[in-house]
Write an enzyme that holds these catalytic residues in place. Structure first.
Site, short mmCIF file in Angstrom:
data_model
loop_
_atom_site.label_atom_id
_atom_site.label_comp_id
_atom_site.label_asym_id
_atom_site.label_seq_id
_atom_site.Cartn_x
_atom_site.Cartn_y
_atom_site.Cartn_z
N GLU A 17 1.24 -1.47 -0.13
CA GLU A 17 0.34 0.14 0.35
C GLU A 17 1.25 1.49 -0.10
OE1 GLU A 17 -2.84 0.04 -0.67
OE2 GLU A 17 -3.45 -1.62 -0.42
N CYS A 33 -16.99 0.43 -20.70
CA CYS A 33 -17.63 0.09 -19.71
C CYS A 33 -19.11 -1.13 -20.29
CB CYS A 33 -19.07 1.51 -20.27
SG CYS A 33 -18.08 2.99 -19.12
N CYS A 62 -18.62 -4.37 -18.02
CA CYS A 62 -18.05 -2.82 -16.63
C CYS A 62 -19.38 -4.22 -16.08
CB CYS A 62 -18.68 -1.38 -15.99
SG CYS A 62 -18.32 -1.39 -14.71
N CYS A 87 -12.64 0.82 -15.80
CA CYS A 87 -13.43 2.03 -16.17
C CYS A 87 -11.97 3.05 -15.59
CB CYS A 87 -14.44 2.35 -14.65
SG CYS A 87 -14.76 4.01 -13.95
N CYS A 132 -25.04 2.67 -13.53
CA CYS A 132 -23.61 3.66 -13.72
C CYS A 132 -24.25 5.32 -14.58
CB CYS A 132 -22.86 3.26 -14.82
SG CYS A 132 -21.20 4.94 -14.65
#
Length: 333
Positions: free
Chosen positions: A39, A198, A201, A191, A207
DNA sequence: CAGCCGTGGGC
DNA sequence: TGCCCAAGGCT
């Protein structure tokens, strides 16, 4: 507008289980320590760039116990070329705190985690969700982009507070690991900033954007980059290089770099100018114009200075943290 | 709190 | 080319 965030959240989970990037090195063996390192490395840094650094770091420091013995310089050396070097210093500071206050075990409470240097709200959230399986929201570039498209608004039009609220609503309490990994994978692979796919997705139905609106406009004004002049004297003997530890707090803090040319004036009689290199090194906010005199000295000499310095053996330069352009210069000697 | 911190990749 | 910006945090 009415969107079922719980449904969206579980769609992210389902999508992740089938289509997520399950082969990333920090996803193979999941421990708080490995999640932490990944991270930190991934802050403002692309996955592709991080992978080799993560693997090398873990090879050198497989566990928190191994890392607990490292010096700050050693950690900086592992960070050479990765950028945002304060992250490495923060890792050193954090593991010292973990050693003193947490019996050398990575803390499992949000409040303790977020106290560690280099860990803010989002990274702490990721650690909770990924390492301890306690649902907490994150808010990185991916989540911001996915969320803003979901509600069909420009990122620029959304305040940080609103984004956090939306991210919090989306968190999946049944499988926070898959959700958190999934929302990031979705942002990174579907995305995407440019040319999102899309039709691939899982959130396409709900969306509001579905890419019918253009990309979010960029609100940052393009400012003129300040040009910083840096004059270095890179001095070498046959076997060693003269470098100083940068004691400024700005660019390349705590990294090993050559002395400034002016600092070498008093030793001019010992130095033979081999050549001069002039080149520009671009940072995001600044342009660095480097002017490097490369000198040869028949032997090492002492300097009258408060700055920390060493004659570093050429076969040991990998033990020292250095910025990219200096590494490049040295390789060309 | 806007500016700062590095490097590489995409367009 | 020049600019954006990427699994942000700190001051």
């Amino acid at each position: 507008m009415k969107q079922d965030f719980k449904k969206i959240s579980s769609q992210v989970v389902d999508w992740y289980l089938k289509n997520g990037r399950h082969n990333l090195p920090w996803r193979k063996k999941v421990t708080p320590y490995r999640i932490w390192i990944s991270e930190i490395m991934l802050q403002q840094t692309q996955v592709k760039t991080v992978i080799p650094y993560f693997n090398a770091f873990i090879k050198k420091y497989p566990t928190l116990q191994k890392l607990s013995l490292a010096t700050e310089d050693e950690i900086l050396a592992s960070w050479s070329g990765l950028g945002f070097y304060r992250r490495a210093k923060n890792i050193f500071a954090a593991k010292e705190i973990i050693k003193k206050n947490h019996s050398n075990k990575f803390p499992s409470q949000f409040d303790s985690i977020i106290e560690l240097p280099g860990i803010g709200r989002s990274t702490a959230g990721a650690l909770m969700s990924l390492a301890f399986l306690v649902p907490q929201p994150i808010l990185d570039g991916n989540v911001k982009r996915v969320i803003s498209r979901l509600i069909r608004k420009n990122i620029a039009a959304l305040k940080e507070k609103d984004l956090w609220e939306l991210s919090t609503k989306l968190v999946n309490s049944e499988d926070c690991f898959s959700y958190t990994q999934g929302i990031m994978d979705l942002g990174a692979t579907v995305c995407t900033k440019a040319n999102p796919t899309c039709n691939a997705c899982p959130l396409n139905e709900s969306c509001l954007s579905a890419f019918k609106v253009p990309q979010q406009v960029n609100v940052k004004k393009a400012k003129n980059k300040k040009i910083i002049l840096m004059s270095f004297a890179l001095v070498q003997t046959k076997k060693s290089l003269l470098l100083t530890k940068n004691d400024t707090e700005s660019i390349w803090s705590s990294l090993w770099i050559p002395f400034e040319n002016s600092k070498m004036q008093s030793h001019a009689n010992k130095l033979e100018l081999t050549r001069n290199e002039k080149f520009r090194h671009e940072l995001t906010h600044r342009s660095l114009d480097l002017d490097v005199n490369i000198y040869f000295s028949s032997k090492e000499f002492k300097l009258d200075t408060n700055q920390k310095y060493e004659w570093i053996k050429k076969d040991r330069i990998e033990d020292y943290g250095m910025p990219k352009p200096i590494t490049k210069l040295i390789q060309q000697l």
